[in-house]
Design a protein around this motif. Structure first.
Motif, mmCIF file in Angstrom:
data_model
loop_
_atom_site.group_PDB
_atom_site.id
_atom_site.type_symbol
_atom_site.label_atom_id
_atom_site.label_comp_id
_atom_site.label_asym_id
_atom_site.label_seq_id
_atom_site.Cartn_x
_atom_site.Cartn_y
_atom_site.Cartn_z
ATOM 1 N N LEU A 68 0.901 -1.111 0.019
ATOM 2 C CA LEU A 68 0.098 0.122 0.071
ATOM 3 C C LEU A 68 0.857 1.334 0.043
ATOM 4 N N ASP A 69 1.876 1.355 0.940
ATOM 5 C CA ASP A 69 2.652 2.706 0.857
ATOM 6 C C ASP A 69 3.489 2.954 -0.495
ATOM 7 N N SER A 70 3.958 1.826 -1.210
ATOM 8 C CA SER A 70 4.807 1.965 -2.316
ATOM 9 C C SER A 70 3.824 2.176 -3.267
ATOM 10 N N LEU A 71 2.527 1.675 -3.138
ATOM 11 C CA LEU A 71 1.621 2.030 -4.466
ATOM 12 C C LEU A 71 1.180 3.428 -4.243
ATOM 13 N N THR A 72 0.971 3.953 -2.960
ATOM 14 C CA THR A 72 0.594 5.343 -2.752
ATOM 15 C C THR A 72 1.545 6.322 -3.298
ATOM 16 N N ALA A 73 3.085 5.972 -2.932
ATOM 17 C CA ALA A 73 3.905 6.830 -3.527
ATOM 18 C C ALA A 73 4.244 6.808 -5.177
ATOM 19 N N ALA A 74 3.983 5.798 -5.652
ATOM 20 C CA ALA A 74 3.912 5.465 -6.986
ATOM 21 C C ALA A 74 2.950 6.216 -7.714
ATOM 22 N N ILE A 75 1.757 6.155 -7.257
ATOM 23 C CA ILE A 75 0.291 6.869 -7.908
ATOM 24 C C ILE A 75 0.620 8.225 -7.784
ATOM 25 N N PRO A 95 -10.526 1.799 8.244
ATOM 26 C CA PRO A 95 -9.731 0.749 7.694
ATOM 27 C C PRO A 95 -8.339 1.348 7.158
ATOM 28 N N HIS A 96 -7.374 0.769 6.963
ATOM 29 C CA HIS A 96 -6.065 1.298 6.655
ATOM 30 C C HIS A 96 -6.264 1.872 5.105
ATOM 31 N N GLY A 97 -5.967 2.939 5.029
ATOM 32 C CA GLY A 97 -5.972 3.284 3.520
ATOM 33 C C GLY A 97 -5.604 4.934 3.313
ATOM 34 N N GLU A 115 -6.511 -1.583 1.673
ATOM 35 C CA GLU A 115 -6.349 -2.956 1.333
ATOM 36 C C GLU A 115 -7.370 -3.828 1.759
ATOM 37 N N GLY A 116 -7.779 -4.684 1.035
ATOM 38 C CA GLY A 116 -8.825 -5.714 1.109
ATOM 39 C C GLY A 116 -8.777 -6.728 2.415
#
Length: 136
Positions: A68-75, A95-97, A115-116
């Motif tokens: 999640l954290d790396s996806l957030t930065a990549a986006i 929920p974590h997001g 995250e699901g």
């Protein structure tokens, strides 16, 4: 049924569902300046596009097995590289997001990441609207 049989049946059905629902990315030319990181699969059945003569709006859902954290930065990096200006980010504990808001040429974009169940998948929801510019 024993617990072991139920667990096995559940695991097999989840695996088959995941494989069957991982379609190739559809081309959405009206939103081509909104890049999506590799590793995310478009979830057509959960997504919506609304078109009127004056507005195009979309809610696109993607799913992948990314941290999640790396996806957030990549986006954020890919959107800013495509001219989107980061307006704000909000990180929720439960929920974590994360919710990120961007703007570009009068258009707005909200990206919600979470995250699901059991963190098997990470989801990205892109929501945007555009005023249709008519040729004169």
């Amino acid at each position: 049924m024993t617990l072991r049989k139920v667990s096995t049946a559940l695991a097999v059905s989840l695996l088959l569902t995941a494989c069957a629902s991982n379609p190739t990315r559809a081309v959405r030319s009206e939103f081509e300046d909104i890049p999506v990181p590799k590793g995310l699969a478009y979830q057509q059945e959960e997504s919506t596009i609304i078109e009127t003569p004056n507005v195009k709006a979309g809610r696109h859902i993607y799913r992948g097995r990314l941290e999640l954290d790396s996806l957030t930065a990549a986006i954020r990096n890919t959107l800013e590289a495509n001219g989107w200006r980061h307006v704000s980010s909000t990180k929720a504990a439960s929920p974590h997001g994360t919710i990120q808001v961007y703007e570009k040429d009068g258009d707005s974009l909200q990206v919600r990441l979470w995250e699901g169940l059991w963190s098997w998948y990470t989801y990205a929801e892109y929501t945007t609207g555009r005023v249709v510019k008519r040729a004169k």
